[in-house]
Design a protein around this motif. Structure first.
Motif, mmCIF file in Angstrom:
data_model
loop_
_atom_site.group_PDB
_atom_site.id
_atom_site.type_symbol
_atom_site.label_atom_id
_atom_site.label_comp_id
_atom_site.label_asym_id
_atom_site.label_seq_id
_atom_site.Cartn_x
_atom_site.Cartn_y
_atom_site.Cartn_z
ATOM 1 N N SER A 70 30.491 -84.650 25.682
ATOM 2 C CA SER A 70 29.291 -84.048 25.098
ATOM 3 C C SER A 70 28.640 -85.032 24.149
ATOM 4 O O SER A 70 29.275 -85.947 23.643
ATOM 5 N N GLY A 71 27.380 -84.804 23.912
ATOM 6 C CA GLY A 71 26.677 -85.554 22.887
ATOM 7 C C GLY A 71 27.096 -85.038 21.523
ATOM 8 O O GLY A 71 27.805 -84.032 21.405
ATOM 9 N N VAL A 72 26.664 -85.714 20.482
ATOM 10 C CA VAL A 72 27.038 -85.327 19.128
ATOM 11 C C VAL A 72 25.762 -85.132 18.314
ATOM 12 O O VAL A 72 24.861 -85.972 18.341
ATOM 13 N N THR A 73 25.730 -84.020 17.584
ATOM 14 C CA THR A 73 24.588 -83.712 16.738
ATOM 15 C C THR A 73 25.061 -83.439 15.321
ATOM 16 O O THR A 73 26.247 -83.219 15.079
ATOM 17 N N VAL A 74 24.120 -83.451 14.399
ATOM 18 C CA VAL A 74 24.346 -82.964 13.047
ATOM 19 C C VAL A 74 23.241 -81.956 12.774
ATOM 20 O O VAL A 74 22.055 -82.263 12.947
ATOM 21 N N ILE A 75 23.633 -80.748 12.396
ATOM 22 C CA ILE A 75 22.688 -79.693 12.063
ATOM 23 C C ILE A 75 22.463 -79.761 10.550
ATOM 24 O O ILE A 75 23.426 -79.744 9.776
ATOM 25 N N ALA A 102 19.897 -78.752 6.923
ATOM 26 C CA ALA A 102 18.922 -77.874 6.284
ATOM 27 C C ALA A 102 18.887 -78.189 4.793
ATOM 28 O O ALA A 102 19.680 -79.004 4.306
ATOM 29 N N ILE A 103 17.995 -77.530 4.109
ATOM 30 C CA ILE A 103 17.948 -77.591 2.655
ATOM 31 C C ILE A 103 18.294 -76.200 2.147
ATOM 32 O O ILE A 103 17.681 -75.209 2.548
ATOM 33 N N ASP A 104 19.304 -76.126 1.290
ATOM 34 C CA ASP A 104 19.705 -74.856 0.692
ATOM 35 C C ASP A 104 19.819 -75.052 -0.811
ATOM 36 O O ASP A 104 20.496 -75.980 -1.264
ATOM 37 N N ASP A 105 19.169 -74.203 -1.541
ATOM 38 C CA ASP A 105 19.203 -74.289 -3.002
ATOM 39 C C ASP A 105 18.779 -75.680 -3.494
ATOM 40 O O ASP A 105 19.357 -76.223 -4.441
ATOM 41 N N GLY A 106 17.822 -76.286 -2.792
ATOM 42 C CA GLY A 106 17.287 -77.578 -3.204
ATOM 43 C C GLY A 106 18.122 -78.779 -2.838
ATOM 44 O O GLY A 106 17.759 -79.901 -3.179
ATOM 45 N N GLU A 107 19.247 -78.579 -2.131
ATOM 46 C CA GLU A 107 20.075 -79.731 -1.756
ATOM 47 C C GLU A 107 20.320 -79.761 -0.255
ATOM 48 O O GLU A 107 20.329 -78.722 0.409
ATOM 49 N N PRO A 108 20.513 -80.982 0.302
ATOM 50 C CA PRO A 108 20.753 -81.089 1.736
ATOM 51 C C PRO A 108 22.150 -80.569 2.099
ATOM 52 O O PRO A 108 23.112 -80.782 1.361
ATOM 53 N N VAL A 109 22.219 -79.863 3.214
ATOM 54 C CA VAL A 109 23.488 -79.389 3.757
ATOM 55 C C VAL A 109 23.500 -79.704 5.241
ATOM 56 O O VAL A 109 22.446 -79.812 5.878
ATOM 57 N N GLY A 110 24.687 -79.845 5.805
ATOM 58 C CA GLY A 110 24.764 -80.121 7.229
ATOM 59 C C GLY A 110 26.193 -80.182 7.717
ATOM 60 O O GLY A 110 27.125 -80.266 6.927
ATOM 61 N N PHE A 111 26.328 -80.120 9.042
ATOM 62 C CA PHE A 111 27.647 -80.256 9.654
ATOM 63 C C PHE A 111 27.512 -80.919 11.015
ATOM 64 O O PHE A 111 26.487 -80.791 11.686
ATOM 65 N N ALA A 112 28.553 -81.650 11.392
ATOM 66 C CA ALA A 112 28.610 -82.292 12.700
ATOM 67 C C ALA A 112 28.900 -81.238 13.753
ATOM 68 O O ALA A 112 29.684 -80.318 13.521
ATOM 69 N N VAL A 119 18.192 -80.220 14.186
ATOM 70 C CA VAL A 119 19.281 -80.767 14.992
ATOM 71 C C VAL A 119 18.997 -82.255 15.130
ATOM 72 O O VAL A 119 17.960 -82.649 15.658
ATOM 73 N N ASN A 120 19.910 -83.089 14.612
ATOM 74 C CA ASN A 120 19.798 -84.545 14.702
ATOM 75 C C ASN A 120 20.729 -85.019 15.813
ATOM 76 O O ASN A 120 21.946 -84.817 15.722
ATOM 77 N N ILE A 121 20.182 -85.624 16.867
ATOM 78 C CA ILE A 121 21.003 -86.153 17.962
ATOM 79 C C ILE A 121 21.393 -87.574 17.587
ATOM 80 O O ILE A 121 20.533 -88.442 17.400
ATOM 81 N N LEU A 122 22.712 -87.814 17.490
ATOM 82 C CA LEU A 122 23.190 -89.089 16.955
ATOM 83 C C LEU A 122 23.238 -90.206 17.991
ATOM 84 O O LEU A 122 23.520 -89.983 19.168
ATOM 85 N N ALA A 123 23.002 -91.424 17.494
ATOM 86 C CA ALA A 123 23.098 -92.643 18.291
ATOM 87 C C ALA A 123 24.530 -93.164 18.266
ATOM 88 O O ALA A 123 25.323 -92.810 17.385
ATOM 89 N N ASP A 124 24.857 -94.033 19.208
ATOM 90 C CA ASP A 124 26.250 -94.492 19.360
ATOM 91 C C ASP A 124 26.798 -95.260 18.167
ATOM 92 O O ASP A 124 27.999 -95.399 18.010
ATOM 93 N N HIS A 125 25.933 -95.742 17.284
ATOM 94 C CA HIS A 125 26.400 -96.460 16.088
ATOM 95 C C HIS A 125 26.620 -95.533 14.890
ATOM 96 O O HIS A 125 26.984 -96.001 13.813
ATOM 97 N N GLN A 126 26.449 -94.221 15.075
ATOM 98 C CA GLN A 126 26.504 -93.294 13.947
ATOM 99 C C GLN A 126 27.810 -92.500 13.861
ATOM 100 O O GLN A 126 27.845 -91.431 13.258
ATOM 101 N N ASP A 127 28.895 -93.046 14.386
ATOM 102 C CA ASP A 127 30.169 -92.319 14.342
ATOM 103 C C ASP A 127 30.672 -92.128 12.905
ATOM 104 O O ASP A 127 31.209 -91.067 12.570
ATOM 105 N N GLN A 128 30.475 -93.111 12.031
ATOM 106 C CA GLN A 128 30.903 -92.949 10.634
ATOM 107 C C GLN A 128 30.093 -91.872 9.930
ATOM 108 O O GLN A 128 30.630 -91.084 9.149
ATOM 109 N N LEU A 129 28.804 -91.838 10.191
ATOM 110 C CA LEU A 129 27.943 -90.797 9.636
ATOM 111 C C LEU A 129 28.424 -89.426 10.104
ATOM 112 O O LEU A 129 28.506 -88.483 9.309
ATOM 113 N N CYS A 130 28.764 -89.324 11.365
ATOM 114 C CA CYS A 130 29.267 -88.062 11.900
ATOM 115 C C CYS A 130 30.561 -87.645 11.200
ATOM 116 O O CYS A 130 30.732 -86.479 10.840
#
Length: 170
Positions: A28-33, A35-45, A81-92
């Motif tokens: 499968s591809g890899v994404t990061v979802i 959003a902004i909640d309470d003024g701060e960025p939130v997300g999950f792989a 939904v951010n679709i990640l590139a192959d160099h973004q494994d550390q970010l994930c």
């Protein structure tokens, strides 16, 4: 040629380890979802992401019921939904870990809906929450697409057999 499995020999109970092993054969591809909640960025792989419908434009993904981030994104009501590139494994890995400070050092700008658009993503899909359905130990999230953009021609980051992978260039 491998033998055909006879129907009467199919096990009635599925072993969780076997389930994970067999389904791990599906790349499968890899994404990061995000959003902004309470003024701060939130997300999950999230590698459990799919297109659902063209008309109306819907996508789906499946956060674990144990996620502490999904309730914050749900509360925001809109996300990217951010679709990640192959160099973004550390970010994930960074955005996939539990706890605070996931966005420490992460480069992003606001997408059109105000959610974090991760620098270097292949593409982004802005969404609004449309529906949620019980999915056992996960929630099935259905989201209406409100905008989308391609950002790069790089290869995608893949997830296969519990590890990150890359396309073999031919």
């Amino acid at each position: 040629m491998e033998p055909v499995l006879e129907v009467d020999r199919v096990p009635t109970e599925i072993d969780p380890a076997a389930f994970k092993t067999v389904l791990g054969r599906f790349a499968s591809g890899v994404t990061v979802i995000t959003a902004i909640d309470d003024g701060e960025p939130v997300g999950f792989a999230c590698q459990s992401f799919a297109s659902l419908s063209i008309d109306p434009p819907l996508v789906s993904f499946f956060p674990a019921r144990t996620s502490s981030t999904w309730p914050r994104i749900r509360r925001a009501g809109r996300f990217t939904v951010n679709i990640l590139a192959d160099h973004q494994d550390q970010l994930c890995r960074q955005l996939g870990r539990p706890g605070a400070d996931k966005f420490d050092g992460v480069e992003w700008i606001a997408s059109r809906n105000g959610s974090p658009l991760l620098t270097g993503a292949l593409a982004t899909i802005d969404c609004e929450l449309h529906d949620e359905v019980d999915g056992g130990d996960h929630t099935v999230v259905i989201a209406r697409v409100t905008g989308l953009n391609e950002h790069s021609e790089a290869a995608p980051l893949l997830f296969y057999r519990a590890a990150f992978g890359r396309l073999a260039h031919q």
